[in-house]
Write a protein that holds these residues in place. Structure first.
Motif, PDB file in Angstrom:
ATOM      1  N   ASP A  59       0.860  -1.332  -0.143  1.00 44.52           N
ATOM      2  CA  ASP A  59       0.027  -0.005   0.019  1.00 44.52           C
ATOM      3  C   ASP A  59       0.985   1.279   0.069  1.00 44.52           C
ATOM      4  O   ASP A  59       0.319   2.386  -0.683  1.00 44.52           O
ATOM      5  N   PRO A 107      -5.440  -0.576  -2.475  1.00 47.95           N
ATOM      6  CA  PRO A 107      -5.164  -0.504  -0.952  1.00 47.95           C
ATOM      7  C   PRO A 107      -6.546  -1.063  -0.302  1.00 47.95           C
ATOM      8  O   PRO A 107      -7.504   0.016  -0.361  1.00 47.95           O
ATOM      9  N   SER A 112      -6.817  -7.929  -2.132  1.00 54.63           N
ATOM     10  CA  SER A 112      -5.782  -7.244  -1.475  1.00 54.63           C
ATOM     11  C   SER A 112      -5.672  -8.046   0.138  1.00 54.63           C
ATOM     12  O   SER A 112      -6.353  -8.927   0.317  1.00 54.63           O
TER      13      SER A 112
END
Ligand SMILES: [Cu+2]
Length: 166
Positions: A59, A107, A112
């Motif tokens: 991120d 992010p 993710s």
């Protein structure tokens, strides 16, 4: 024999200090599995792409990896790749590290995940009643030293007997 003993000890110590966790990338679904893992500071996470066009990007931009990592010094590329790539990333510092796939996520969104890097556990006191890995290491080191030194000492002693005394 001595070399074997030392190799074994180094292996044990290495195991005690740092571990490897595995995260499956893609394959049957557009996800990281498991999406959240806890590791200790200094541990390594190996990402394994089982299929699909994916990469692993921090991120905060700390890493961007797929077939190797950008700027890894080995010509690696973090561009998403559908090859069966495998990449290992070390996490020396405690803290939560979010990551995602550039193609299927962002992010905290979509494809993710999060790696919770826990602080290294405090070293146990030496006088602990329960033998720790360190205690076993010292015991093994002592045993290996005795095993290795005994034949040498015997030879040295028998050589000494043949030396003329003043
Ligand atoms: Cu992806």
């Amino acid at each position: 024999m001595c070399v074997l003993a030392f190799t074994l000890m180094l292996f044990c110590v290495g195991n005690a200090q740092a571990k490897v966790a595995y995260v499956i990338v893609g394959g049957q679904s557009l996800s990281f599995s498991p999406p959240t893992i806890d590791i200790d500071a200094g541990d390594t996470v190996t990402f394994l792409n089982l299929g699909g066009l994916h990469n692993v990007v921090a991120d905060d931009g700390a890493f961007r990896c797929a077939r190797g990592c950008d700027n890894d010094g080995h010509g690696g590329s973090g561009a998403a790749s559908s090859q069966l790539w495998l990449v290992s990333i070390n996490f020396p510092n405690a803290g939560a590290v979010g990551y995602f796939c550039e193609v299927h996520g962002a992010p905290g969104v979509g494809m993710s995940g999060t790696i919770n890097v826990l602080g290294a556990p405090p070293s146990p006191p030496l006088a602990s009643a329960v033998p720790t890995a360190g205690t076993w290491f010292l015991a093994l080191l002592g045993a290996a030293f005795i095993a290795c030194a005994a034949p040498w000492l015997r030879r040295a002693r028998s050589r000494g007997k043949n030396c003329p005394r003043d």
